[in-house]
Design a protein around this motif. Structure first.
Motif, mmCIF file in Angstrom:
data_model
loop_
_atom_site.group_PDB
_atom_site.id
_atom_site.type_symbol
_atom_site.label_atom_id
_atom_site.label_comp_id
_atom_site.label_asym_id
_atom_site.label_seq_id
_atom_site.Cartn_x
_atom_site.Cartn_y
_atom_site.Cartn_z
ATOM 1 N N THR A 34 0.827 -1.199 0.000
ATOM 2 C CA THR A 34 0.000 0.000 0.000
ATOM 3 C C THR A 34 0.865 1.254 0.000
ATOM 4 O O THR A 34 0.626 2.198 -0.755
ATOM 5 C CB THR A 34 -0.925 0.007 1.241
ATOM 6 O OG1 THR A 34 -1.767 -1.143 1.200
ATOM 7 C CG2 THR A 34 -1.786 1.266 1.253
ATOM 8 N N LEU A 35 1.912 1.247 0.821
ATOM 9 C CA LEU A 35 2.798 2.402 0.934
ATOM 10 C C LEU A 35 3.493 2.719 -0.389
ATOM 11 O O LEU A 35 3.674 3.887 -0.747
ATOM 12 C CB LEU A 35 3.852 2.125 2.023
ATOM 13 C CG LEU A 35 4.911 3.208 2.250
ATOM 14 C CD1 LEU A 35 4.259 4.475 2.801
ATOM 15 C CD2 LEU A 35 5.976 2.715 3.218
ATOM 16 N N LEU A 36 3.870 1.682 -1.138
ATOM 17 C CA LEU A 36 4.678 1.884 -2.346
ATOM 18 C C LEU A 36 3.865 1.855 -3.639
ATOM 19 O O LEU A 36 4.450 1.822 -4.732
ATOM 20 C CB LEU A 36 5.781 0.823 -2.393
ATOM 21 C CG LEU A 36 6.859 1.024 -1.312
ATOM 22 C CD1 LEU A 36 7.803 -0.151 -1.278
ATOM 23 C CD2 LEU A 36 7.629 2.304 -1.540
ATOM 24 N N THR A 37 2.539 1.893 -3.549
ATOM 25 C CA THR A 37 1.713 1.924 -4.750
ATOM 26 C C THR A 37 2.054 3.097 -5.673
ATOM 27 O O THR A 37 2.134 2.917 -6.897
ATOM 28 C CB THR A 37 0.218 1.958 -4.376
ATOM 29 O OG1 THR A 37 -0.129 0.699 -3.775
ATOM 30 C CG2 THR A 37 -0.658 2.172 -5.609
ATOM 31 N N PRO A 38 2.291 4.333 -5.166
ATOM 32 C CA PRO A 38 2.649 5.429 -6.078
ATOM 33 C C PRO A 38 3.910 5.136 -6.892
ATOM 34 O O PRO A 38 3.962 5.435 -8.086
ATOM 35 C CB PRO A 38 2.859 6.611 -5.112
ATOM 36 C CG PRO A 38 2.015 6.283 -3.937
ATOM 37 C CD PRO A 38 2.126 4.801 -3.776
ATOM 38 N N LEU A 39 4.927 4.543 -6.258
ATOM 39 C CA LEU A 39 6.149 4.227 -6.986
ATOM 40 C C LEU A 39 5.904 3.123 -8.007
ATOM 41 O O LEU A 39 6.476 3.129 -9.102
ATOM 42 C CB LEU A 39 7.250 3.806 -6.000
ATOM 43 C CG LEU A 39 8.652 3.615 -6.590
ATOM 44 C CD1 LEU A 39 9.115 4.868 -7.310
ATOM 45 C CD2 LEU A 39 9.632 3.249 -5.492
ATOM 46 N N CYS A 44 5.407 1.372 -13.729
ATOM 47 C CA CYS A 44 4.614 0.820 -14.842
ATOM 48 C C CYS A 44 4.566 1.794 -16.011
ATOM 49 O O CYS A 44 4.696 1.399 -17.178
ATOM 50 C CB CYS A 44 3.204 0.479 -14.376
ATOM 51 S SG CYS A 44 3.094 -1.013 -13.365
ATOM 52 N N ARG A 45 4.397 3.068 -15.710
ATOM 53 C CA ARG A 45 4.283 4.043 -16.803
ATOM 54 C C ARG A 45 5.633 4.287 -17.477
ATOM 55 O O ARG A 45 5.686 4.553 -18.680
ATOM 56 C CB ARG A 45 3.688 5.344 -16.261
ATOM 57 C CG ARG A 45 2.228 5.153 -15.867
ATOM 58 C CD ARG A 45 1.510 6.429 -15.523
ATOM 59 N NE ARG A 45 0.099 6.147 -15.227
ATOM 60 C CZ ARG A 45 -0.781 7.061 -14.888
ATOM 61 N NH1 ARG A 45 -0.427 8.326 -14.803
ATOM 62 N NH2 ARG A 45 -2.029 6.724 -14.629
ATOM 63 N N PHE A 60 6.707 11.080 -11.474
ATOM 64 C CA PHE A 60 5.992 11.578 -10.297
ATOM 65 C C PHE A 60 5.356 12.926 -10.598
ATOM 66 O O PHE A 60 4.299 13.236 -10.069
ATOM 67 C CB PHE A 60 6.941 11.696 -9.106
ATOM 68 C CG PHE A 60 6.998 10.440 -8.285
ATOM 69 C CD1 PHE A 60 5.896 10.020 -7.559
ATOM 70 C CD2 PHE A 60 8.140 9.658 -8.241
ATOM 71 C CE1 PHE A 60 5.930 8.851 -6.802
ATOM 72 C CE2 PHE A 60 8.188 8.486 -7.481
ATOM 73 C CZ PHE A 60 7.079 8.102 -6.774
ATOM 74 N N TYR A 61 6.036 13.623 -11.420
ATOM 75 C CA TYR A 61 5.451 14.924 -11.747
ATOM 76 C C TYR A 61 4.160 14.685 -12.507
ATOM 77 O O TYR A 61 3.223 15.458 -12.386
ATOM 78 C CB TYR A 61 6.432 15.759 -12.587
ATOM 79 C CG TYR A 61 5.926 17.125 -12.963
ATOM 80 C CD1 TYR A 61 5.796 18.111 -11.994
ATOM 81 C CD2 TYR A 61 5.580 17.419 -14.270
ATOM 82 C CE1 TYR A 61 5.340 19.363 -12.331
ATOM 83 C CE2 TYR A 61 5.123 18.672 -14.608
ATOM 84 C CZ TYR A 61 5.009 19.642 -13.641
ATOM 85 O OH TYR A 61 4.544 20.892 -13.973
ATOM 86 N N ILE A 105 -5.614 -0.082 -14.966
ATOM 87 C CA ILE A 105 -5.994 1.161 -14.276
ATOM 88 C C ILE A 105 -4.837 2.152 -14.267
ATOM 89 O O ILE A 105 -5.012 3.347 -14.506
ATOM 90 C CB ILE A 105 -6.448 0.845 -12.839
ATOM 91 C CG1 ILE A 105 -7.804 0.122 -12.853
ATOM 92 C CG2 ILE A 105 -6.544 2.128 -12.007
ATOM 93 C CD1 ILE A 105 -8.241 -0.393 -11.496
ATOM 94 N N GLN A 106 -3.625 1.644 -13.999
ATOM 95 C CA GLN A 106 -2.474 2.525 -13.840
ATOM 96 C C GLN A 106 -1.977 3.122 -15.159
ATOM 97 O O GLN A 106 -1.442 4.226 -15.170
ATOM 98 C CB GLN A 106 -1.313 1.762 -13.178
ATOM 99 C CG GLN A 106 -1.540 1.447 -11.708
ATOM 100 C CD GLN A 106 -0.382 0.681 -11.100
ATOM 101 O OE1 GLN A 106 0.268 -0.112 -11.775
ATOM 102 N NE2 GLN A 106 -0.120 0.905 -9.839
#
Length: 277
Positions: A34-39, A44-45, A60-61, A105-106
């Protein structure tokens, strides 16, 4: 040094012991993922859209036992590998639909961010096969990943105590042991990321482009393209794995579970090796 015997909350390998193991693993893995979902999202992108996402910051931007004590010692790494591979093989069959949905989704702009909306939509428009199109590369990613995760962690723990920690594990405080656990977990995570990254890129691309084939993607991406996003994934998986082992070991300390030290070489094997010199 105190001679007070440490008290545990349960017997080794009892039902309570295994239930606590299950609970500790759930807490460790659930919280860190859960903590590392943004990374993971950025990773993936980076893999599927290199023209738009050129770097981490830009992203991230815009995430067993064999017979005999000697054999058990000598072949324990192979037992770790076999156990990890078989467990991951079965687990990925259940993981594949969620992985396919997560990547869709991502990596699809404007797509719903709700899993309970995305999965029925994918099912109705593309059929159940869409959830398992990436199963083979998922196996190619997760099986080496898990094998490396457990075998390298155990070996790294032994090496740290043997070469870098100035005193035996039995003389280290629980806090010091947890620092060693996190360090070994992070190193194991870096190795996990490296051995599984090409397959991870294919999983991301296949789930973004349902009509693509593995061979076609390998040809399209080339050698360097298949390694895109590795730095982001090393940071993500290193942190993830280090925290998982730290939380799991910390949970064992908190619940007073028995924590056996790394296995010593059996005396019979020491004598046998000494006789060959």
């Amino acid at each position: 040094m105190s001679d007070k015997k440490e008290e545990f909350s349960c017997e080794m390998y009892s039902n309570k012991f295994f239930l606590l193991c299950l609970a500790g693993g759930a807490v460790a893995c659930g919280s860190t993922h859960t903590l590392l979902t943004p990374l993971d999202l950025v990773k993936c992108r980076l893999q599927v859209d290199p023209a738009k996402y050129k770097s981490i910051f830009r992203g991230f931007y815009k995430f067993a036992l064999m017979t005999g004590e000697e054999n058990a010692y000598l072949y324990r790494t192979y037992l770790y590998l076999a156990a990890a591979a078989s467990a991951e093989f079965c687990a990925d069959v259940f993981l594949s639909p969620f992985e396919a949905t997560k990547v869709r989704i991502q990596t699809t702009p404007g797509y719903t961010s709700k899993m309970l909306v995305a999965m029925p939509h994918m099912m109705s428009t593309e059929g159940i096969g869409v959830f398992y199109k990436g199963l083979v590369p998922l196996w190619a990613r997760q099986i080496p990943y898990t094998m490396m995760k457990f075998s390298s962690f155990e070996k790294t723990i032994e090496m740290l105590y043997e070469h870098f920690v100035p005193k035996p594990r039995s003389q280290c405080t629980k806090e010091e042991q947890l620092v060693v656990t996190f360090t070994a977990g992070y190193i194991a995570g870096v190795l996990c990321a490296i051995v599984s990254h090409p397959a991870d890129t294919l999983v991301s691309k296949l789930n973004k482009e349902p009509g693509a084939s593995i061979g076609g993607l390998v040809a399209e991406l080339g050698f360097f393209g298949i390694w895109r996003g590795l730095v982001a994934r090393i940071i993500m998986i290193g942190t993830l794995t280090g925290l998982q082992w730290f939380i799991y070991d910390g949970f064992k300390v908190f619940t007073a579970m028995p924590r056996p030290p790394p296995p010593d070489m059996p005396l019979s094997l020491k004598k046998k090796l000494a006789g060959k010199k």
